[in-house]
Design a protein around this motif. Structure first.
Motif, PDB file in Angstrom:
ATOM      1  N   LYS A  99      35.832 -37.793  21.710  1.00 46.63           N
ATOM      2  CA  LYS A  99      37.175 -37.626  22.264  1.00 46.63           C
ATOM      3  C   LYS A  99      37.625 -36.171  22.175  1.00 46.63           C
ATOM      4  N   LEU A 100      38.324 -35.740  23.226  1.00 39.67           N
ATOM      5  CA  LEU A 100      38.786 -34.354  23.291  1.00 39.67           C
ATOM      6  C   LEU A 100      39.699 -33.999  22.127  1.00 39.67           C
ATOM      7  N   ASN A 101      40.558 -34.925  21.719  1.00 38.30           N
ATOM      8  CA  ASN A 101      41.587 -34.563  20.739  1.00 38.30           C
ATOM      9  C   ASN A 101      41.144 -34.713  19.291  1.00 38.30           C
ATOM     10  N   GLN A 102      39.838 -35.003  19.040  1.00 38.63           N
ATOM     11  CA  GLN A 102      39.452 -35.143  17.637  1.00 38.63           C
ATOM     12  C   GLN A 102      38.028 -34.715  17.307  1.00 38.63           C
ATOM     13  N   ASP A 103      37.131 -34.595  18.295  1.00 37.07           N
ATOM     14  CA  ASP A 103      35.717 -34.392  17.961  1.00 37.07           C
ATOM     15  C   ASP A 103      35.174 -32.991  18.219  1.00 37.07           C
ATOM     16  N   TRP A 104      35.957 -32.112  18.811  1.00 35.25           N
ATOM     17  CA  TRP A 104      35.411 -30.822  19.238  1.00 35.25           C
ATOM     18  C   TRP A 104      36.105 -29.671  18.519  1.00 35.25           C
ATOM     19  N   TYR A 105      35.310 -28.673  18.115  1.00 40.23           N
ATOM     20  CA  TYR A 105      35.841 -27.528  17.385  1.00 40.23           C
ATOM     21  C   TYR A 105      35.285 -26.230  17.962  1.00 40.23           C
ATOM     22  N   PRO A 106      36.077 -25.155  17.935  1.00 41.19           N
ATOM     23  CA  PRO A 106      35.561 -23.854  18.371  1.00 41.19           C
ATOM     24  C   PRO A 106      34.365 -23.440  17.524  1.00 41.19           C
ATOM     25  N   LEU A 107      33.491 -22.615  18.094  1.00 39.13           N
ATOM     26  CA  LEU A 107      32.286 -22.191  17.382  1.00 39.13           C
ATOM     27  C   LEU A 107      32.612 -21.434  16.094  1.00 39.13           C
ATOM     28  N   SER A 108      33.788 -20.809  16.063  1.00 42.43           N
ATOM     29  CA  SER A 108      34.158 -20.017  14.881  1.00 42.43           C
ATOM     30  C   SER A 108      34.571 -20.873  13.690  1.00 42.43           C
ATOM     31  N   THR A 109      34.627 -22.193  13.864  1.00 39.11           N
ATOM     32  CA  THR A 109      35.088 -23.090  12.805  1.00 39.11           C
ATOM     33  C   THR A 109      34.322 -22.897  11.508  1.00 39.11           C
TER      34      THR A 109
END
Length: 549
Positions: free
Chosen positions: A328-338
């Protein structure tokens, strides 16, 4: 985004001023990044060529979240930049002074060398193709070595190298190139390929030789699973061609393949779910999928920009839709800089060179799918952990590590006649100290783990040992899904260029090496540089597209 949705700053409409360029003349001009109708746009005006607008994100909430800044940290992180290679003299500044000048803010994580512009295919959107230019670009082994040395001899050396083209597997000395790069100390060696040499009748043996010489990962172009898609994107059917590559890699023991999807709206976005399923079906080989939203370099009509443009939020939305909400877009994806601080902590504790993902939040996103042994299906890695709690913990832990100092006793002792003994004792204490810190770091993560099991065993072992073998073992049986949205002149943001972590290395005729960020190279410098290093092309091979078994 549940952890920031109540933050007052998150609810404000996004607005930012930046520097961009005119898509027509490439002059530096001011630009605005604005939120409108739930989307994010970049707008700019050239005094000579007029106004331009391009979409950066189809989801303003997602974009604001990737640019969110809390009280102590945010997604935009500064890198540990190397000293500049040159002093910028052009008054226009970035990117006209590349490369690299003193304005660059991040060190290189992935170095790229284009080892030929020969290719067995003729893709319309390719950056480098000898058939189009009539000029051959193929650095010698000595020139390649010079570039490798350039990246490895810096104070913060690059840890990963990618060889690209054209089609790099056309080169007869590719095995020598791979072996040399491993001997230079690169930890991860990747080959960006359409699979040419690997789909031949002797492809399994070639894959085995590549693996034995040090190749870690095949970065395989993969636009879809249907020949109709391949005909649209590459001009010919390639389904069986790609199947032969996979079969031969499997037989040759080259068991790390990343599927690289050049994605464009109205062209192959409908294939996203098919590609995800293909990767899962071939999880014994496939370690990841990297989506690359098409970069529209060169002169492109406004209509084509609108028709083909696809952004990170579009890709994530398509993944959510085509997997029935598994990601899901609102919970599973993070910027590479995380994972910057997390990675720095593991590298320091394991005495390893860190991999610095201090790129701009707009550059890309990532997540992991892992095999759940109980449910026998792939699920998001975030089912196993509380991501924000782990990120905050790692950030705090790294902050404490940075402030640590050796005891005054051993600092003083290091300057007297007992210097050798002092260094030995100091190193011994540092080793013991790191063992305790590793255990403390691993134990501190336990409260944030939701599900125990094999995955968490590997995860903990990776932290406690800190070596590359265990980092690699974490990837086996899991699937990295990410995106890298390279820029073009229409959506160019100068701040992204200054934070780029993917750098080309080019051996120049005067003996120097130019190190240039990926987007800067393709938008601003490629034509100028290639005029200096290219030679007239004499066809030395007939075009081989598909070889039937």
């Amino acid at each position: 985004m549940f952890h920031v949705k109540d933050d007052p700053n998150f609810k404000k409409k996004y607005y930012k001023k930046t520097q961009s360029v005119c898509p027509e003349c490439l002059s530096s001009i001011e630009a605005e990044i604005i939120e409108e109708d739930g989307k994010i746009f970049i707008r700019k005006s050239c005094p000579e060529h007029g106004e331009y607008q391009d979409i950066l994100s189809s989801n303003a909430d997602y974009y604001r979240w990737t640019h969110w800044k809390g009280e102590t940290w945010g997604w935009e992180k500064n890198g540990e930049a190397n000293p500049p290679d040159l002093k910028g003299k052009d008054p226009r500044g970035c990117p006209w002074n590349c490369g690299l000048c003193e304005e660059h803010l991040s060190t290189c994580s992935l170095a790229i060398i284009e080892i030929t512009n020969r290719c067995n295919l003729s893709c319309n959107f390719c950056f480098a193709n000898v058939e189009k230019t009539g000029m051959l670009i193929e650095p010698s082994l000595e020139e390649i070595e010079r570039v490798l040395d350039h990246f490895r001899e810096k104070p913060i050396p690059a840890t990963s190298i990618m060889f690209s083209g054209g089609e790099p597997s056309i080169r007869s000395d590719l095995l020598d190139v791979i072996k040399m790069s491993k001997e230079k100390g690169f930890k991860e060696i990747l080959l960006a390929t359409n699979g040419y040499a690997f789909q031949k009748p002797n492809g399994a043996e070639f894959a085995r030789e590549c693996r034995e010489h040090g190749l870690d990962t095949l970065y395989l172009s993969f636009d879809g699973v249907n020949d109709e898609t391949w005909i649209t994107t590459r001009g010919i059917p390639l389904k069986e061609y790609k199947e032969r590559v996979m079969k031969n890699c499997r037989q040759g023991g080259l068991d790390s393949v990343v599927l690289v999807v050049t994605i464009a709206k109205t062209v192959n976005e409908i294939e996203i779910g098919n590609i995800l399923q293909y990767a899962i079906d071939n999880i014994d080989l496939v370690r990841g999928i990297v989506f690359q939203p098409i970069s529209l370099c060169g002169r492109v009509s406004h209509e084509d920009v609108q028709n083909l443009r696809i952004n990170n939020a579009d890709v994530i939305n398509a993944i959510e839709k085509q997997t029935n909400g598994a990601l899901k877009l609102n919970q599973d994806w993070y910027p590479l800089s995380t994972i910057v601080e997390f990675g720095r902590t593991i590298a320091w504790l394991g005495n390893q060179e860190p991999i610095e993902f201090t790129c701009h939040p707009d550059c890309g996103f990532a997540t992991y799918l892992v095999l759940d042994p109980d449910e026998k299906k792939m699920i998001s890695i975030l089912e196993y952990m509380d991501p924000m709690a782990i990120i905050n913990y790692a950030n705090r832990f790294w902050g404490k590590l940075k402030s640590r100092k050796h005891s005054e006793f051993f600092s003083k002792l290091a300057h007297d006649s007992w210097k050798g003994l002092a260094n030995m004792l100091d190193n011994g204490l540092e080793w013991l100290d790191k063992q305790q810190l590793k255990a403390r770091f691993a134990l501190g993560l336990l409260p944030f783990i939701k599900k125990p099991g094999k995955l968490m065993e590997i995860f903990t072992k990776m932290i406690l040992t800190g070596n590359w073998d265990n980092v690699s073992s974490f990837a086996y049986g899991s699937l990295l899904i990410g995106s890298m949205h390279f820029q073009d002149a229409y959506n160019f943001d100068m701040e992204r260029a200054k934070r780029c972590i993917v750098h080309f290395g080019v051996a120049m005729p005067d003996g120097s090496v130019l190190e240039i960020p990926f987007c800067v190279m393709n938008i601003f410098r490629r034509n100028e540089i290639e005029k200096q290093i290219a030679v007239p092309y004499k066809k030395i091979m007939e075009k081989e597209i598909i070889i039937d078994e």
